[in-house]
Every structure is written in structure tokens, then in C-alpha cells.
Motif scaffolding. Sequence first.
Motif, PDB file in Angstrom:
ATOM      1  N   ASN A  32       0.865  -1.167   0.000  1.00  0.00           N
ATOM      2  CA  ASN A  32       0.000   0.000   0.000  1.00  0.00           C
ATOM      3  C   ASN A  32       0.911   1.229   0.000  1.00  0.00           C
ATOM      4  O   ASN A  32       2.141   1.065  -0.037  1.00  0.00           O
ATOM      5  CB  ASN A  32      -0.978  -0.032   1.185  1.00  0.00           C
ATOM      6  CG  ASN A  32      -0.304   0.013   2.535  1.00  0.00           C
ATOM      7  OD1 ASN A  32       0.780   0.570   2.696  1.00  0.00           O
ATOM      8  ND2 ASN A  32      -0.937  -0.582   3.535  1.00  0.00           N
ATOM      9  N   PRO A  33       0.389   2.447   0.041  1.00  0.00           N
ATOM     10  CA  PRO A  33       1.272   3.615  -0.027  1.00  0.00           C
ATOM     11  C   PRO A  33       2.296   3.705   1.113  1.00  0.00           C
ATOM     12  O   PRO A  33       3.324   4.356   0.975  1.00  0.00           O
ATOM     13  CB  PRO A  33       0.298   4.802   0.030  1.00  0.00           C
ATOM     14  CG  PRO A  33      -0.965   4.263  -0.543  1.00  0.00           C
ATOM     15  CD  PRO A  33      -1.020   2.839  -0.077  1.00  0.00           C
ATOM     16  N   ASP A  34       2.029   3.016   2.224  1.00  0.00           N
ATOM     17  CA  ASP A  34       2.901   3.149   3.389  1.00  0.00           C
ATOM     18  C   ASP A  34       3.793   1.955   3.690  1.00  0.00           C
ATOM     19  O   ASP A  34       4.802   2.108   4.371  1.00  0.00           O
ATOM     20  CB  ASP A  34       2.044   3.424   4.641  1.00  0.00           C
ATOM     21  CG  ASP A  34       1.206   4.674   4.484  1.00  0.00           C
ATOM     22  OD1 ASP A  34       1.732   5.682   3.986  1.00  0.00           O
ATOM     23  OD2 ASP A  34       0.007   4.619   4.836  1.00  0.00           O
ATOM     24  N   ASP A  35       3.417   0.758   3.232  1.00  0.00           N
ATOM     25  CA  ASP A  35       4.119  -0.428   3.720  1.00  0.00           C
ATOM     26  C   ASP A  35       3.925  -1.616   2.777  1.00  0.00           C
ATOM     27  O   ASP A  35       3.046  -1.611   1.923  1.00  0.00           O
ATOM     28  CB  ASP A  35       3.550  -0.790   5.093  1.00  0.00           C
ATOM     29  CG  ASP A  35       4.491  -1.622   5.945  1.00  0.00           C
ATOM     30  OD1 ASP A  35       5.640  -1.869   5.539  1.00  0.00           O
ATOM     31  OD2 ASP A  35       4.057  -2.029   7.041  1.00  0.00           O
ATOM     32  N   ILE A  36       4.712  -2.655   3.004  1.00  0.00           N
ATOM     33  CA  ILE A  36       4.518  -3.930   2.318  1.00  0.00           C
ATOM     34  C   ILE A  36       3.509  -4.724   3.137  1.00  0.00           C
ATOM     35  O   ILE A  36       3.706  -4.961   4.328  1.00  0.00           O
ATOM     36  CB  ILE A  36       5.842  -4.695   2.178  1.00  0.00           C
ATOM     37  CG1 ILE A  36       6.799  -3.922   1.272  1.00  0.00           C
ATOM     38  CG2 ILE A  36       5.594  -6.103   1.640  1.00  0.00           C
ATOM     39  CD1 ILE A  36       8.197  -4.488   1.208  1.00  0.00           C
ATOM     40  N   VAL A  37       2.410  -5.116   2.508  1.00  0.00           N
ATOM     41  CA  VAL A  37       1.334  -5.851   3.173  1.00  0.00           C
ATOM     42  C   VAL A  37       1.637  -7.342   3.186  1.00  0.00           C
ATOM     43  O   VAL A  37       1.366  -8.039   4.163  1.00  0.00           O
ATOM     44  CB  VAL A  37      -0.010  -5.574   2.458  1.00  0.00           C
ATOM     45  CG1 VAL A  37      -1.138  -6.389   3.065  1.00  0.00           C
ATOM     46  CG2 VAL A  37      -0.330  -4.091   2.485  1.00  0.00           C
ATOM     47  N   PHE A  38       2.190  -7.853   2.088  1.00  0.00           N
ATOM     48  CA  PHE A  38       2.547  -9.270   1.978  1.00  0.00           C
ATOM     49  C   PHE A  38       3.673  -9.410   0.973  1.00  0.00           C
ATOM     50  O   PHE A  38       3.690  -8.740  -0.059  1.00  0.00           O
ATOM     51  CB  PHE A  38       1.352 -10.118   1.514  1.00  0.00           C
ATOM     52  CG  PHE A  38       1.713 -11.562   1.304  1.00  0.00           C
ATOM     53  CD1 PHE A  38       1.719 -12.446   2.363  1.00  0.00           C
ATOM     54  CD2 PHE A  38       2.084 -12.022   0.055  1.00  0.00           C
ATOM     55  CE1 PHE A  38       2.087 -13.775   2.178  1.00  0.00           C
ATOM     56  CE2 PHE A  38       2.458 -13.346  -0.143  1.00  0.00           C
ATOM     57  CZ  PHE A  38       2.451 -14.220   0.922  1.00  0.00           C
ATOM     58  N   GLU A  39       4.584 -10.330   1.254  1.00  0.00           N
ATOM     59  CA  GLU A  39       5.646 -10.671   0.310  1.00  0.00           C
ATOM     60  C   GLU A  39       6.016 -12.127   0.529  1.00  0.00           C
ATOM     61  O   GLU A  39       6.287 -12.545   1.656  1.00  0.00           O
ATOM     62  CB  GLU A  39       6.866  -9.779   0.521  1.00  0.00           C
ATOM     63  CG  GLU A  39       7.967 -10.028  -0.470  1.00  0.00           C
ATOM     64  CD  GLU A  39       9.107  -9.031  -0.345  1.00  0.00           C
ATOM     65  OE1 GLU A  39       9.890  -8.925  -1.304  1.00  0.00           O
ATOM     66  OE2 GLU A  39       9.222  -8.359   0.703  1.00  0.00           O
ATOM     67  N   GLY A  40       5.973 -12.920  -0.546  1.00  0.00           N
ATOM     68  CA  GLY A  40       6.341 -14.319  -0.426  1.00  0.00           C
ATOM     69  C   GLY A  40       5.891 -15.125  -1.626  1.00  0.00           C
ATOM     70  O   GLY A  40       5.383 -14.581  -2.608  1.00  0.00           O
ATOM     71  N   GLU A  41       6.092 -16.430  -1.535  1.00  0.00           N
ATOM     72  CA  GLU A  41       5.718 -17.332  -2.616  1.00  0.00           C
ATOM     73  C   GLU A  41       4.335 -17.909  -2.358  1.00  0.00           C
ATOM     74  O   GLU A  41       4.000 -18.269  -1.224  1.00  0.00           O
ATOM     75  CB  GLU A  41       6.749 -18.444  -2.758  1.00  0.00           C
ATOM     76  CG  GLU A  41       8.070 -17.922  -3.282  1.00  0.00           C
ATOM     77  CD  GLU A  41       9.025 -19.032  -3.660  1.00  0.00           C
ATOM     78  OE1 GLU A  41       8.825 -20.189  -3.257  1.00  0.00           O
ATOM     79  OE2 GLU A  41       9.991 -18.725  -4.379  1.00  0.00           O
ATOM     80  N   VAL A  42       3.527 -17.969  -3.415  1.00  0.00           N
ATOM     81  CA  VAL A  42       2.175 -18.507  -3.348  1.00  0.00           C
ATOM     82  C   VAL A  42       1.969 -19.468  -4.507  1.00  0.00           C
ATOM     83  O   VAL A  42       2.744 -19.472  -5.468  1.00  0.00           O
ATOM     84  CB  VAL A  42       1.121 -17.368  -3.384  1.00  0.00           C
ATOM     85  CG1 VAL A  42       1.325 -16.406  -2.230  1.00  0.00           C
ATOM     86  CG2 VAL A  42       1.138 -16.622  -4.701  1.00  0.00           C
ATOM     87  N   GLU A  43       0.905 -20.278  -4.403  1.00  0.00           N
ATOM     88  CA  GLU A  43       0.616 -21.240  -5.470  1.00  0.00           C
ATOM     89  C   GLU A  43      -0.353 -20.693  -6.506  1.00  0.00           C
ATOM     90  O   GLU A  43      -0.296 -21.078  -7.672  1.00  0.00           O
ATOM     91  CB  GLU A  43       0.043 -22.534  -4.888  1.00  0.00           C
ATOM     92  CG  GLU A  43       1.049 -23.354  -4.108  1.00  0.00           C
ATOM     93  CD  GLU A  43       0.941 -23.124  -2.613  1.00  0.00           C
ATOM     94  OE1 GLU A  43      -0.176 -22.919  -2.102  1.00  0.00           O
ATOM     95  OE2 GLU A  43       1.983 -23.142  -1.947  1.00  0.00           O
ATOM     96  N   ALA A  44      -1.285 -19.828  -6.084  1.00  0.00           N
ATOM     97  CA  ALA A  44      -2.303 -19.297  -6.994  1.00  0.00           C
ATOM     98  C   ALA A  44      -2.831 -17.980  -6.444  1.00  0.00           C
ATOM     99  O   ALA A  44      -2.785 -17.741  -5.241  1.00  0.00           O
ATOM    100  CB  ALA A  44      -3.446 -20.289  -7.157  1.00  0.00           C
ATOM    101  N   ILE A  45      -3.340 -17.139  -7.354  1.00  0.00           N
ATOM    102  CA  ILE A  45      -3.876 -15.831  -6.986  1.00  0.00           C
ATOM    103  C   ILE A  45      -5.197 -15.650  -7.731  1.00  0.00           C
ATOM    104  O   ILE A  45      -5.309 -16.013  -8.902  1.00  0.00           O
ATOM    105  CB  ILE A  45      -2.899 -14.710  -7.390  1.00  0.00           C
ATOM    106  CG1 ILE A  45      -1.553 -14.906  -6.691  1.00  0.00           C
ATOM    107  CG2 ILE A  45      -3.479 -13.332  -7.091  1.00  0.00           C
ATOM    108  CD1 ILE A  45      -0.430 -14.069  -7.269  1.00  0.00           C
ATOM    109  N   SER A  46      -6.189 -15.059  -7.048  1.00  0.00           N
ATOM    110  CA  SER A  46      -7.473 -14.726  -7.675  1.00  0.00           C
ATOM    111  C   SER A  46      -7.859 -13.318  -7.267  1.00  0.00           C
ATOM    112  O   SER A  46      -7.563 -12.881  -6.164  1.00  0.00           O
ATOM    113  CB  SER A  46      -8.574 -15.681  -7.224  1.00  0.00           C
ATOM    114  OG  SER A  46      -8.288 -16.997  -7.604  1.00  0.00           O
ATOM    115  N   SER A  47      -8.540 -12.632  -8.163  1.00  0.00           N
ATOM    116  CA  SER A  47      -9.055 -11.311  -7.850  1.00  0.00           C
ATOM    117  C   SER A  47     -10.211 -10.996  -8.792  1.00  0.00           C
ATOM    118  O   SER A  47     -10.611 -11.833  -9.593  1.00  0.00           O
ATOM    119  CB  SER A  47      -7.965 -10.244  -7.960  1.00  0.00           C
ATOM    120  OG  SER A  47      -8.405  -9.030  -7.375  1.00  0.00           O
ATOM    121  N   LEU A  48     -10.712  -9.767  -8.679  1.00  0.00           N
ATOM    122  CA  LEU A  48     -11.809  -9.303  -9.518  1.00  0.00           C
ATOM    123  C   LEU A  48     -11.417  -8.021 -10.229  1.00  0.00           C
ATOM    124  O   LEU A  48     -10.729  -7.178  -9.646  1.00  0.00           O
ATOM    125  CB  LEU A  48     -13.042  -8.997  -8.663  1.00  0.00           C
ATOM    126  CG  LEU A  48     -13.705 -10.174  -7.983  1.00  0.00           C
ATOM    127  CD1 LEU A  48     -14.629  -9.689  -6.889  1.00  0.00           C
ATOM    128  CD2 LEU A  48     -14.484 -10.985  -8.987  1.00  0.00           C
TER     129      LEU A  48
END
Length: 82
Positions: free
Chosen positions: A10-26
Motif C-alpha cells: 500500500n502507499p505506506d508499507d509492504i502488506v505481503f511478500e512471499g511465494e504462493v501457489e495461486a492468486i485470484s481477484s476481480l
Amino acid sequence: MPAIYLKVRNPDDIVFEGEVEAISSLNKVGKFDILDTHSNFISLIQESLLFTRQGRQEEIKVNNGVLKVKENKVFVYLGVKK
């Protein structure tokens, strides 16, 4: 299972960082998924970002953001002004 590098900030910080298997969004068109070796892609996203890590699904709420996929790395920028 092959991994995708995901970094969410986000504008202030890293919310998440790492390895994942799959991503979904809209986006405006509907739901989409990103798996290993996905083609390069950029999209505005809304509502939520779901990802699977170590077999568990996690969610980050999204008001608005930009998602970029390039070379098996996904970068998400939250809180982008319209």
C-alpha cells in the motif's frame, strides 16, 4: 507445486511478500486467476485479492488497486487513486 512470487504493498508499507501457489481477484470484467507461468498481464482490481499459500487460502481486502504479472512475479499496488 510451482510457486509465484507475490508482493502486495500500500502507499505506506509492504502488506505481503512471499511465494504462493495461486492468486485470484476481480476486475471490471469479472473474476480471474493467476497460476504458475501466467502470461504478462496488468489489471485494475477491486474487492479482494485471494491467494493460496502452503495449501491455505488467504485474503486481502481491496478498495482499488493495480495488479501486474511479469515473468512469474506478481506485484499489487493497493490504494491507487482514480
